[in-house]
Design an enzyme around this catalytic site. Structure first.
Site, mmCIF file in Angstrom:
data_model
loop_
_atom_site.group_PDB
_atom_site.id
_atom_site.type_symbol
_atom_site.label_atom_id
_atom_site.label_comp_id
_atom_site.label_asym_id
_atom_site.label_seq_id
_atom_site.Cartn_x
_atom_site.Cartn_y
_atom_site.Cartn_z
ATOM 1 N N ASP A 1 -8.256 4.843 -9.351
ATOM 2 C CA ASP A 1 -9.029 4.614 -8.136
ATOM 3 C C ASP A 1 -10.004 5.812 -7.743
ATOM 4 O O ASP A 1 -10.539 6.258 -8.822
ATOM 5 C CB ASP A 1 -7.931 4.487 -6.777
ATOM 6 C CG ASP A 1 -8.586 3.647 -5.892
ATOM 7 O OD1 ASP A 1 -9.381 3.868 -5.119
ATOM 8 O OD2 ASP A 1 -7.978 2.395 -5.463
ATOM 9 N N ASP B 1 2.264 13.350 3.446
ATOM 10 C CA ASP B 1 3.045 12.066 3.125
ATOM 11 C C ASP B 1 2.824 11.807 1.829
ATOM 12 O O ASP B 1 3.904 11.048 1.107
ATOM 13 C CB ASP B 1 2.545 10.864 3.717
ATOM 14 C CG ASP B 1 3.749 10.320 4.755
ATOM 15 O OD1 ASP B 1 5.084 10.815 4.745
ATOM 16 O OD2 ASP B 1 3.297 9.382 5.641
ATOM 17 N N HIS C 1 -10.378 5.511 -0.427
ATOM 18 C CA HIS C 1 -9.805 4.390 -0.699
ATOM 19 C C HIS C 1 -8.576 4.784 -1.683
ATOM 20 O O HIS C 1 -7.496 4.004 -1.071
ATOM 21 C CB HIS C 1 -10.979 3.617 -1.555
ATOM 22 C CG HIS C 1 -10.314 2.402 -2.088
ATOM 23 N ND1 HIS C 1 -9.681 2.024 -3.032
ATOM 24 C CD2 HIS C 1 -10.687 0.950 -1.485
ATOM 25 C CE1 HIS C 1 -9.641 0.628 -3.258
ATOM 26 N NE2 HIS C 1 -10.059 0.108 -2.184
ATOM 27 N N ASN D 1 9.893 10.641 4.784
ATOM 28 C CA ASN D 1 10.256 11.877 5.200
ATOM 29 C C ASN D 1 10.228 11.982 6.829
ATOM 30 O O ASN D 1 9.900 13.278 7.379
ATOM 31 C CB ASN D 1 9.222 12.877 4.649
ATOM 32 C CG ASN D 1 7.827 12.481 4.899
ATOM 33 O OD1 ASN D 1 7.659 11.427 5.833
ATOM 34 N ND2 ASN D 1 6.874 13.101 4.173
ATOM 35 N N VAL E 1 3.849 7.357 7.601
ATOM 36 C CA VAL E 1 4.251 6.006 7.012
ATOM 37 C C VAL E 1 5.133 6.256 5.909
ATOM 38 O O VAL E 1 5.481 7.185 5.457
ATOM 39 C CB VAL E 1 2.913 5.218 6.535
ATOM 40 C CG1 VAL E 1 1.888 5.236 7.675
ATOM 41 C CG2 VAL E 1 2.277 6.278 5.495
ATOM 42 N N SER F 1 -7.450 -4.764 -2.203
ATOM 43 C CA SER F 1 -7.161 -3.495 -2.581
ATOM 44 C C SER F 1 -5.690 -3.165 -1.965
ATOM 45 O O SER F 1 -5.268 -2.561 -2.313
ATOM 46 C CB SER F 1 -8.110 -2.626 -2.165
ATOM 47 O OG SER F 1 -9.127 -2.330 -2.999
#
Length: 589
Positions: free
Chosen positions: A173, A182, A213, A226, A230, A405
């Site tokens: 990407d 995260d 992206h 954690n 998210v 995506s």
């Protein structure tokens, strides 16, 4: 499969090849792309040429094997060898000569030659700048399960497995912010690289995001469990960044994709995420001499990666276009001046339409078709949520994007869970499991949707189901979890508590204890479940030697224990030299 204009925000209708949109701000506007690149670093030692205006890139394709003679011919005919991939018979050559390609096509042993762009190779290719390493912001504790995760039952699958750290996933990407709070716990720097311009750049940080992206995609695959931000679909697997986008424009040219796929095969990636199409042609047509070489070169690289055990999963694109009935292409070439051309189904969206690649469509709310998602009978394999997906952004931030995506990393995460639950599984077997675990979605009242409920042009085999993918049904009984981190020091004991309430009677004889411990030498550890009355049940006792991490669901006969009360996971480190943490644990009654 949209991408950003030079210096512009990512958005639908922009002229490059990313299959997603920009983060959504509270006011609905789209922010600009990532921060400017850092000052230029020294060129890699392998660089062998000096940039000149008018430099163009070509794929020179021959039989796999020793390319010495053909590399000599490149030099003799006005070109330079920028990189070569002898295992698949592909050389990336640069030249300022307008006759280079036609001359090379006459060289003995050369099978195809094709230009990969209609614009000059940037000077940055010869002295590539390292991407910015953004300052990191922090977020407060709190990690609510998002709608996209519950929609595909990822939150229920985590009670079975969060994925194995031995499973490597490649994010091909715009790059990944490996410092993000995260992503850092699951980031694999050793296998990360930049393939921008078509040659591996292994300098530290070369893999970082030149946009936003790739970082967003990475979070959906494997953001850590954690207790903040998210959680990704497979928060226990390892992710590596393979930056295939070039800075400034986020173009993904064929040589970059080829480099990325070969890297994936050579570095043991079980799955790769490909949320883009190969610039500058939205569709590559085999009757065009340049595009035919692009098709062949990328196809060989994909086949090489698969032969090494790597499954490629790719986005279908965001043009609301029927990929099974191609008629026109108005977006190509996107690196110079697009023209409208008539095309047929022989023309291919690369890499998503290559044999062996899993093609992903986007769901909107629930099991609808996202308005932007491409479709096509026999082209779409599976579908996943792709509308307003919330995930990680560079600099420790978070935001929302939409696109195929965003659907693709959900499928990649499910594939990673499948690989975690089935060690040794082949790419073909993962493809089959992705098809069989998907939940059928019938066609809506839309004449463009053709096929059956079991397999149609909008949703393929249906929407992925993470819980079915790991071979389980929803866990019976109540579920309790503690996601707070508890540090495990050398020769110390630490406990993480869970308070259980609302459960009648005793615990079951098959109490499920999900344990996620991050540690560099699990042979040091003794792990016990402590019941509310103090009874101790050992689930791990200094086994595993120097293996990293415990990520496993244990079954404990706790039928003599009253269910309600405070249960504890007790971890005792019995040696020096290695430390870690209780990352999370759970109980299912």
């Amino acid at each position: 499969m949209m991408a950003a204009a030079l210096g512009a925000a990512l958005a639908f209708g922009a002229p490059a090849a990313i299959a997603g949109t920009a983060p959504v701000n509270p006011n609905g506007s789209a922010p600009a792309s990532a921060a400017a690149a850092a000052p230029k670093a020294a060129a890699p030692a392998s660089q062998s040429a000096t940039w000149a205006a008018g430099t163009r890139a070509y794929l020179v394709i021959s039989a796999p094997g020793d390319s010495t003679a053909i590399r000599s011919a490149v030099t003799a005919n006005g070109g330079t060898v920028f990189s070569s991939f002898d295992a698949i018979g592909v050389i990336v050559a640069h030249s300022t000569s307008a006759t280079f390609a036609s001359t090379m096509r006459g060289v003995s042993g050369v099978q195809q030659v094709g230009a990969t762009r209609t614009s000059d190779v940037p000077a940055d290719a010869y002295n590539p700048a390292l991407p910015a390493n953004p300052a990191q912001s922090s977020t407060a504790a709190g990690e609510p399960v998002r709608a996209d995760m519950s929609q595909i039952k990822a939150d229920q699958a985590w009670a079975v497995t969060t994925g194995s750290p031995s499973v490597k996933v490649g994010i091909l990407d715009t790059g990944v912010d490996d410092q993000h709070q995260d992503l850092a716990p699951n980031f694999n720097a050793a296998d990360s690289v930049s393939c921008a311009y078509g040659k591996p750049d292994t300098r530290t940080g070369a893999w970082r995001d030149v946009d936003t992206h790739g970082t967003h995609v990475a979070g959906t695959v494997a953001a850590a469990k954690n207790g903040k931000g998210v959680v990704g679909v497979a928060p226990g697997v390892k992710i590596s960044a393979v930056r295939v986008a070039e800075p400034g424009n986020s173009f993904f040219f064929a040589e970059n994709t080829i480099c990325g796929f070969v890297w994936a095969g050579d570095h043991g990636f079980k799955v790769t995420n490909n949320s883009y199409y190969t610039d500058p042609w939205q569709f590559n047509c085999p009757d065009n001499i340049d595009q035919a070489a692009i098709i062949e070169g990328v196809k060989r690289a994909q086949e090489y990666a698969e032969s090494k055990g790597s499954l490629q999963i790719a986005a279908a694109g965001n043009e609301n276009y029927d990929l099974a009935h191609k008629t026109t292409d108005t977006a190509s070439p996107n690196d110079s001046t697009p023209v409208t051309r008539t095309i047929t189904n022989a023309c291919m969206d690369i890499p998503t339409e290559l044999p062996g690649v899993v093609t992903v469509a986007a769901n909107g709310t629930g099991v609808t078709k996202a308005s932007f998602s491409n479709f096509g009978q026999g082209v779409i394999d599976v579908a996943a949520p792709g509308q307003d997906v919330y995930s990680t952004l560079p600099g420790g931030k978070y935001g929302t994007k939409s696109g195929t995506s965003m659907a693709t990393p959900h499928v990649v995460g499910v594939a990673a869970l499948i690989a975690s639950a089935n060690p040794g599984i082949t790419p073909a077997q993962i493809r089959d499991k992705l098809a069989t675990q998907a939940n059928d979605i019938a066609c809506p009242a839309d004449g463009r949707c053709t096929g059956t409920t079991a397999n149609n042009s909008f949703f393929g085999e249906g929407q992925v189901d993470a819980l079915k993918a790991v071979g389980a049904t929803p866990p019976a009984g109540k579920y309790f979890e503690n996601t707070a981190d508890f540090a495990i020091g050398d020769n110390t004991t630490v406990e993480s508590p869970i308070t259980v309430s609302g459960v009648t009677g005793n615990a079951p004889a098959t109490l499920k204890v999900g344990v996620n411990i991050v540690h560099t030498y699990i042979g040091d550890l003794k792990v016990d479940l402590v019941a509310p009355d103090g009874s101790v049940y050992t689930v791990h006792n200094r086994a595993g030697g120097g293996t990293d991490n415990i990520n496993q669901v244990f079954t404990v006969n706790a039928s003599s224990e009253v269910a309600n009360g405070t249960w504890k996971l007790r971890v005792n480190d019995n040696a020096g030299g290695d430390t870690g943490r209780i990352d999370s644990w759970n109980l299912t009654f």
